[in-house]
Design an enzyme around this catalytic site. Structure first.
Site, PDB file in Angstrom:
ATOM      1  NE  ARG A 142       8.656  -1.017  -5.377  1.00  9.65           N
ATOM      2  CZ  ARG A 142       9.581  -0.697  -6.013  1.00  9.65           C
ATOM      3  NH1 ARG A 142       9.669  -0.243  -7.168  1.00  9.65           N
ATOM      4  NH2 ARG A 142      10.708  -0.255  -5.220  1.00  9.65           N
ATOM      5  CB  CYS A 143       0.000   1.743  -8.325  1.00 14.80           C
ATOM      6  SG  CYS A 143      -1.531   1.653  -8.763  1.00 14.80           S
ATOM      7  N   GLY A 177      11.645   4.857 -12.312  1.00 12.26           N
ATOM      8  CA  GLY A 177      12.678   3.990 -12.843  1.00 12.26           C
ATOM      9  C   GLY A 177      12.112   3.278 -13.922  1.00 12.26           C
ATOM     10  CG  ASP A 178      13.453  -0.576 -15.179  1.00 10.64           C
ATOM     11  OD1 ASP A 178      13.007  -0.636 -13.864  1.00 10.64           O
ATOM     12  OD2 ASP A 178      13.803  -1.749 -15.433  1.00 10.64           O
ATOM     13  N   GLY A 179      10.354   0.309 -14.491  1.00 10.34           N
ATOM     14  CA  GLY A 179       8.959  -0.029 -14.353  1.00 10.34           C
ATOM     15  C   GLY A 179       7.949   1.206 -14.626  1.00 10.34           C
ATOM     16  CG  ASP A 219      18.634   0.733  -9.007  1.00  8.32           C
ATOM     17  OD1 ASP A 219      19.522   0.902  -7.766  1.00  8.32           O
ATOM     18  OD2 ASP A 219      17.673   0.318  -8.998  1.00  8.32           O
ATOM     19  N   GLY A 265      21.488  -1.984  -6.594  1.00  7.15           N
ATOM     20  CA  GLY A 265      21.768  -1.473  -8.122  1.00  7.15           C
ATOM     21  C   GLY A 265      20.721  -2.401  -9.020  1.00  7.15           C
ATOM     22  NE  ARG A 273      33.210 -12.017  10.938  1.00  5.79           N
ATOM     23  CZ  ARG A 273      33.252 -11.797  12.311  1.00  5.79           C
ATOM     24  NH1 ARG A 273      32.779 -10.974  13.123  1.00  5.79           N
ATOM     25  NH2 ARG A 273      34.139 -12.817  12.854  1.00  5.79           N
TER      26      ARG A 273
HETATM   27  P1  ATP Z   1      13.108   1.208  -9.217  1.00  5.71           P
HETATM   28  O1  ATP Z   1      14.096   1.206 -10.305  1.00  5.71           O
HETATM   29  O2  ATP Z   1      13.493   2.329  -8.084  1.00  5.71           O
HETATM   30  O3  ATP Z   1      12.580   0.040  -8.684  1.00  5.71           O
HETATM   31  P2  ATP Z   1      10.742   1.264 -11.094  1.00  5.71           P
HETATM   32  O4  ATP Z   1      10.061   2.587 -11.379  1.00  5.71           O
HETATM   33  O5  ATP Z   1      11.259   0.427 -11.815  1.00  5.71           O
HETATM   34  O6  ATP Z   1      11.737   1.820  -9.657  1.00  5.71           O
HETATM   35  P3  ATP Z   1       8.808  -0.408 -10.413  1.00  5.71           P
HETATM   36  O7  ATP Z   1       8.273  -1.130  -9.113  1.00  5.71           O
HETATM   37  O8  ATP Z   1       8.929  -1.555 -11.377  1.00  5.71           O
HETATM   38  O9  ATP Z   1       9.710   0.510 -10.244  1.00  5.71           O
HETATM   39  O10 ATP Z   1       7.539   0.310 -11.084  1.00  5.71           O
HETATM   40  C1  ATP Z   1       6.585   1.226 -10.489  1.00  5.71           C
HETATM   41  C2  ATP Z   1       5.086   1.231 -10.949  1.00  5.71           C
HETATM   42  O11 ATP Z   1       4.993   1.404 -12.120  1.00  5.71           O
HETATM   43  C3  ATP Z   1       4.559  -0.210 -10.632  1.00  5.71           C
HETATM   44  O12 ATP Z   1       4.120  -0.182  -9.469  1.00  5.71           O
HETATM   45  C4  ATP Z   1       3.355  -0.044 -11.568  1.00  5.71           C
HETATM   46  O13 ATP Z   1       2.313   0.636 -10.924  1.00  5.71           O
HETATM   47  C5  ATP Z   1       4.246   0.613 -12.780  1.00  5.71           C
HETATM   48  N1  ATP Z   1       4.309  -0.301 -13.795  1.00  5.71           N
HETATM   49  C6  ATP Z   1       5.513  -1.048 -14.083  1.00  5.71           C
HETATM   50  N2  ATP Z   1       5.566  -1.767 -14.872  1.00  5.71           N
HETATM   51  C7  ATP Z   1       4.485  -1.479 -15.620  1.00  5.71           C
HETATM   52  C8  ATP Z   1       3.659  -2.125 -16.894  1.00  5.71           C
HETATM   53  N3  ATP Z   1       4.527  -3.002 -17.509  1.00  5.71           N
HETATM   54  N4  ATP Z   1       2.482  -1.572 -17.019  1.00  5.71           N
HETATM   55  C9  ATP Z   1       1.785  -0.604 -16.369  1.00  5.71           C
HETATM   56  N5  ATP Z   1       2.528  -0.212 -15.251  1.00  5.71           N
HETATM   57  C10 ATP Z   1       3.626  -0.482 -14.787  1.00  5.71           C
END
Ligand code: ATP
Length: 326
Positions: free
Chosen positions: A75-76, A105-107, A131, A174, A250
């Site tokens: 995660r960056c 994923g969505d992020g 998920d 999830g 449990r």
């Molecule tokens: P998972 O569903 O498994 O959690 P994910 O792709 O949703 O995976 P996130 O941690 O939400 O995981 O996002 C991964 C990375 O994407 C973040 O650490 C960041 O670098 C980038 N990112 C997420 N949201 C944004 C945003 N709004 N703008 C720019 N970069 C983003």
């Protein structure tokens, strides 16, 4: 539109089984189409801090069966800032990368969307998450493997639940979506699934207890989706202690073991098809889309739709769990 000569590929966010199969497919399909491929390490971190290496066909040998991701994932935070993305763009330019395939994923796809719009870069996404919570696709890479891992674990828990005549709350991942809990419950023959989608509709725990499930059975397994709002399985166990002390409940939290392991055949096939399609999409001039599936066909889903969390949980499936647990 400028011709694409070199693509960068990265995995971002939570790891998911099948990511390696996707990296392999993207790499080999790109090379097949005479494109250069650069593997970017640790998701967006590698773009911002210039951790990349050129990939050949052999770079992705012998990985289709491996869980995790050979590119690593992270995660960056920096990438969420305009300054971080400017550094990422500069590094991309210097490495000669003119298009990206983002697996996550969505992020990760939200980040891809912002980056693509800011710098006018062709980016295609692949849904890589256990998920199954992305919009516009029936399946995500890693979901099937995680589901099978859950079923295998619940089968084992059932042995002890039956022997001790206990109520077991098994928490699964999830990310605020109930797919793993609901389908895990159907596949393992669990007595109930408690999922975030139903939270405001009924008191799911109260409903389970009031159903009198104990009348016909001496043990029960309930799959609980992680949910910070209710405290997940631990939160429900506390409620049982206070409100229904006659039950010996449990908790088992399956945790990160759900993310690991060799991908199932279904995930390998999905990842391979989606990975190859990502290259076709870029060469067709597609941008800002995620590859998804609808009724078994590959489709292009705009990032705006893919990242909109819209659960398509079927209420009828919840009924099936209930009907089959009498
Ligand atoms: P998972 O569903 O498994 O959690 P994910 O792709 O949703 O995976 P996130 O941690 O939400 O995981 O996002 C991964 C990375 O994407 C973040 O650490 C960041 O670098 C980038 N990112 C997420 N949201 C944004 C945003 N709004 N703008 C720019 N970069 C983003």
């Amino acid at each position: 539109m400028a011709q694409i000569r070199c693509i960068g590929v990265l995995t971002s966010g939570g790891d998911a089984p099948g990511m390696n199969a996707a990296i392999r497919a993207v790499t080999r399909a790109a090379i097949y189409n005479n494109l250069k491929v650069v593997g970017i390490k640790r998701g967006y971190y590698g773009l911002v801090y210039n951790e990349m290496e050129e990939f050949g066909s052999k770079s992705v040998s012998n990985i289709i069966q491996q869980g995790g991701t050979i590119l690593k994932t992270a995660r960056c935070k920096e990438f969420t800032t305009p300054e971080g993305r400017a550094k990422a763009y500069e590094n991309m330019q210097q490495s000669g990368i003119d298009a990206l395939v983002v697996i996550g994923g969505d992020g990760s796809l939200s980040g891809a969307r912002i980056f693509a719009e800011e710098y006018d870069i062709p980016i295609v996404g692949l849904p890589g998450t256990i998920d199954n919570d992305l919009g516009g696709t029936d399946e995500t890479i890693g979901y099937d493997t995680a589901l099978n891992t859950i079923v295998e674990a619940v089968d084992k828990i059932r042995d002890t639940a039956t022997s001790h005549e206990r109520l077991f709350l098994v928490e699964v991942m999830g990310h605020m979506a109930g797919y793993l809990a609901l389908n895990g419950a159907i596949a393992s023959g669990a007595e109930a699934a408690i999922i975030p989608e139903m939270e405001t509709e009924i008191d799911q725990l109260g409903d389970l207890i009031n159903r009198g499930f104990r009348k016909s059975k001496n043990s029960a397994i309930v799959l609980v989706a992680e949910n910070p709002a209710t405290g997940g399985a631990l939160g429900l166990a506390q409620r049982i202690k206070e409100e229904f002390p006659e039950y010996d409940a449990r908790v088992t939290i399956l945790g990160h073991l759900q993310r690991g392991g060799s991908p199932t055949a279904a995930d390998r096939i999905l990842a391979s098809k989606m990975g190859a399609q990502a290259i076709t999409a870029l060469l067709e001039g597609q941008r800002n889309v995620m590859i998804g599936t609808k009724n078994g066909e590959l489709v292009y889903v705009p990032f705006s739709k893919a990242t909109k969390h819209s659960s398509t949980i079927d209420r009828g499936d919840m009924e099936i769990v209930k009907i089959l647990s009498i």
